[in-house]
Design a protein around this motif. Structure first.
Motif, PDB file in Angstrom:
ATOM      1  N   ILE A 198      10.813 -29.774  18.660  1.00  0.00           N
ATOM      2  CA  ILE A 198      10.897 -30.299  20.350  1.00  0.00           C
ATOM      3  C   ILE A 198      12.374 -31.488  20.218  1.00  0.00           C
ATOM      4  N   GLY A 199      12.549 -31.989  19.157  1.00  0.00           N
ATOM      5  CA  GLY A 199      13.956 -33.084  19.084  1.00  0.00           C
ATOM      6  C   GLY A 199      15.521 -31.943  19.388  1.00  0.00           C
ATOM      7  N   GLY A 200      14.761 -31.031  18.927  1.00  0.00           N
ATOM      8  CA  GLY A 200      16.091 -30.360  18.340  1.00  0.00           C
ATOM      9  C   GLY A 200      16.548 -30.028  20.039  1.00  0.00           C
ATOM     10  N   TYR A 201      16.140 -29.339  20.136  1.00  0.00           N
ATOM     11  CA  TYR A 201      16.265 -28.688  21.962  1.00  0.00           C
ATOM     12  C   TYR A 201      16.511 -29.835  22.357  1.00  0.00           C
ATOM     13  N   VAL A 202      15.656 -31.398  23.067  1.00  0.00           N
ATOM     14  CA  VAL A 202      15.800 -32.875  23.663  1.00  0.00           C
ATOM     15  C   VAL A 202      17.614 -32.776  23.099  1.00  0.00           C
ATOM     16  N   ASP A 203      18.164 -32.564  21.581  1.00  0.00           N
ATOM     17  CA  ASP A 203      19.144 -33.155  21.326  1.00  0.00           C
ATOM     18  C   ASP A 203      20.110 -32.562  21.818  1.00  0.00           C
ATOM     19  N   PHE A 204      19.922 -30.966  21.794  1.00  0.00           N
ATOM     20  CA  PHE A 204      21.335 -30.188  22.521  1.00  0.00           C
ATOM     21  C   PHE A 204      20.716 -30.656  23.641  1.00  0.00           C
ATOM     22  N   LEU A 205      19.909 -30.525  24.336  1.00  0.00           N
ATOM     23  CA  LEU A 205      20.356 -30.858  26.104  1.00  0.00           C
ATOM     24  C   LEU A 205      20.674 -32.276  26.428  1.00  0.00           C
ATOM     25  N   LEU A 206      20.903 -33.438  25.421  1.00  0.00           N
ATOM     26  CA  LEU A 206      21.882 -34.233  25.354  1.00  0.00           C
ATOM     27  C   LEU A 206      22.891 -33.989  25.382  1.00  0.00           C
ATOM     28  N   GLU A 208      18.930 -21.775  17.315  1.00  0.00           N
ATOM     29  CA  GLU A 208      19.014 -21.511  16.097  1.00  0.00           C
ATOM     30  C   GLU A 208      18.937 -22.057  15.021  1.00  0.00           C
ATOM     31  N   LEU A 209      19.640 -22.940  15.159  1.00  0.00           N
ATOM     32  CA  LEU A 209      19.910 -23.615  14.137  1.00  0.00           C
ATOM     33  C   LEU A 209      17.925 -25.021  14.123  1.00  0.00           C
ATOM     34  N   VAL A 210      18.002 -24.963  14.608  1.00  0.00           N
ATOM     35  CA  VAL A 210      17.165 -26.037  15.163  1.00  0.00           C
ATOM     36  C   VAL A 210      15.099 -25.355  14.393  1.00  0.00           C
ATOM     37  N   ALA A 211      15.487 -24.334  15.216  1.00  0.00           N
ATOM     38  CA  ALA A 211      14.136 -23.170  14.651  1.00  0.00           C
ATOM     39  C   ALA A 211      13.802 -23.056  13.511  1.00  0.00           C
ATOM     40  N   THR A 212      15.396 -22.310  12.952  1.00  0.00           N
ATOM     41  CA  THR A 212      15.430 -22.112  11.343  1.00  0.00           C
ATOM     42  C   THR A 212      14.848 -23.246  10.709  1.00  0.00           C
ATOM     43  N   GLU A 213      15.431 -25.074  11.074  1.00  0.00           N
ATOM     44  CA  GLU A 213      15.276 -25.872  10.143  1.00  0.00           C
ATOM     45  C   GLU A 213      13.508 -26.170  10.601  1.00  0.00           C
ATOM     46  N   ALA A 214      13.226 -25.888  11.949  1.00  0.00           N
ATOM     47  CA  ALA A 214      11.573 -25.766  11.735  1.00  0.00           C
ATOM     48  C   ALA A 214      10.716 -25.380  10.484  1.00  0.00           C
ATOM     49  N   ALA A 262      25.740 -18.751  25.263  1.00  0.00           N
ATOM     50  CA  ALA A 262      26.541 -18.775  23.320  1.00  0.00           C
ATOM     51  C   ALA A 262      26.550 -20.138  22.484  1.00  0.00           C
ATOM     52  N   ARG A 263      26.659 -21.181  23.303  1.00  0.00           N
ATOM     53  CA  ARG A 263      26.431 -22.937  22.305  1.00  0.00           C
ATOM     54  C   ARG A 263      24.468 -22.703  22.231  1.00  0.00           C
ATOM     55  N   ARG A 264      23.811 -23.027  23.115  1.00  0.00           N
ATOM     56  CA  ARG A 264      22.888 -23.197  22.930  1.00  0.00           C
ATOM     57  C   ARG A 264      22.274 -22.253  22.650  1.00  0.00           C
ATOM     58  N   ASP A 265      21.944 -21.146  22.501  1.00  0.00           N
ATOM     59  CA  ASP A 265      22.008 -19.728  21.365  1.00  0.00           C
ATOM     60  C   ASP A 265      21.815 -19.999  19.974  1.00  0.00           C
ATOM     61  N   ALA A 266      22.987 -20.711  19.883  1.00  0.00           N
ATOM     62  CA  ALA A 266      24.214 -20.677  18.388  1.00  0.00           C
ATOM     63  C   ALA A 266      23.371 -22.752  17.645  1.00  0.00           C
ATOM     64  N   ALA A 267      23.004 -23.320  19.022  1.00  0.00           N
ATOM     65  CA  ALA A 267      22.510 -24.491  18.740  1.00  0.00           C
ATOM     66  C   ALA A 267      20.465 -24.233  18.590  1.00  0.00           C
ATOM     67  N   ARG A 304      18.158 -16.493  32.043  1.00  0.00           N
ATOM     68  CA  ARG A 304      19.054 -17.774  31.909  1.00  0.00           C
ATOM     69  C   ARG A 304      18.610 -18.344  30.852  1.00  0.00           C
ATOM     70  N   HIS A 305      17.466 -17.154  29.669  1.00  0.00           N
ATOM     71  CA  HIS A 305      16.821 -17.979  29.155  1.00  0.00           C
ATOM     72  C   HIS A 305      17.490 -17.140  27.422  1.00  0.00           C
ATOM     73  N   SER A 306      16.538 -18.034  26.880  1.00  0.00           N
ATOM     74  CA  SER A 306      16.690 -16.944  25.683  1.00  0.00           C
ATOM     75  C   SER A 306      16.020 -16.400  25.354  1.00  0.00           C
ATOM     76  N   GLU A 307      15.460 -14.999  24.997  1.00  0.00           N
ATOM     77  CA  GLU A 307      14.226 -14.144  24.438  1.00  0.00           C
ATOM     78  C   GLU A 307      13.867 -15.033  23.131  1.00  0.00           C
ATOM     79  N   GLN A 308      14.968 -14.447  22.431  1.00  0.00           N
ATOM     80  CA  GLN A 308      14.980 -14.849  21.324  1.00  0.00           C
ATOM     81  C   GLN A 308      14.703 -16.225  20.427  1.00  0.00           C
ATOM     82  N   PHE A 309      14.765 -17.132  21.104  1.00  0.00           N
ATOM     83  CA  PHE A 309      14.223 -18.926  21.144  1.00  0.00           C
ATOM     84  C   PHE A 309      13.405 -18.936  20.865  1.00  0.00           C
TER      85      PHE A 309
END
Length: 222
Positions: A114-122, A89-95, A82-87, A147-152
């Motif tokens: 890509i930077g937003g995805y990496v930031d989430f992992l970090l 979704e925001l990254v995708a919206t900004e892109a 849920a934490r991943r999906d929320a983060a 284990r992944h978000s199909e929507q993202f």
């Protein structure tokens, strides 16, 4: 003398409210402790007793709140997903907003994606450890447990197509796997392959170079 009715009366509202808050704090503490221990030790290595000790609660409380260790583990996974999906979704919206405001600026959109995805992992190292251990320990029991978000994944492919990435049209599933692997692999193997190269995958400077490299690979002629 107090009557039976008076003796069995419920506690005042303030006291009930405090108990609810204390219970919620204990529940969150257990989830936090479980997330860290499952990430550090795996499902098999983390016991309910160890989780209770780390959460500073009584040994029986994790079982009281969550039932079995399996149920607690699933609750931890759902929380990090849920934490991943929320983060993301925001990254995708900004892109997407970048592409709407500047349709020709595909590089900036990719860099944000890509930077937003990496930031989430970090910012969520337990997420990386949990999924790595989960992949090793849950072999044969993953069907029906994505284990992944199909929507993202769909939004990611759409953004890359609009940004001019050819593979988004030619092989979208392969592109998604490649992109996740390029972001995820160095962090997962920080102590092995990356360390052998004399670098640290969790360093921000390393990841800045990594994002730039991935963007160039996706848009080689940009």
């Amino acid at each position: 003398m107090k009557t039976t009715r008076e003796t069995s009366a419920p506690p005042p509202p303030a006291r009930r409210g405090r108990r609810v808050r204390d219970a919620e704090r204990s529940r969150i503490a257990i989830l936090d402790a479980a997330e860290q221990l499952f990430a550090d030790l795996g499902f098999q290595g983390a016991s309910l007793a160890a989780i209770a000790e780390r959460a500073y609660v009584s040994v029986g409380l994790p079982g009281y709140f969550f039932g079995s260790k399996e149920d607690l583990y699933n609750e931890v996974l759902q929380r990090v997903f849920a934490r991943r999906d929320a983060a993301l979704e925001l990254v995708a919206t900004e892109a997407e907003r970048i592409l709407e405001e500047s349709p020709g600026d595909g590089e900036a959109a990719l860099r944000r994606l890509i930077g937003g995805y990496v930031d989430f992992l970090l910012n969520n190292p337990t997420f990386v450890s949990l999924l790595t251990r989960d992949a090793l320990e849950r072999v044969g029991r993953r069907e029906g447990q994505p284990r992944h978000s199909e929507q993202f994944a769909q939004r990611m492919i759409s953004i890359m197509a609009r940004a001019g990435v050819a593979e988004a049209e030619l092989a979208p599933e392969q592109l998604f796997l490649s992109l996740v692997g390029m972001c995820y692999f160095p962090l997962e193997h920080d102590a092995t392959i990356v360390a052998g190269m004399g670098q640290r995958a969790w360093a921000e400077a390393f990841q800045e170079r990594r994002v730039t490299h991935i963007v160039r690979l996706l848009r080689p002629s940009a």
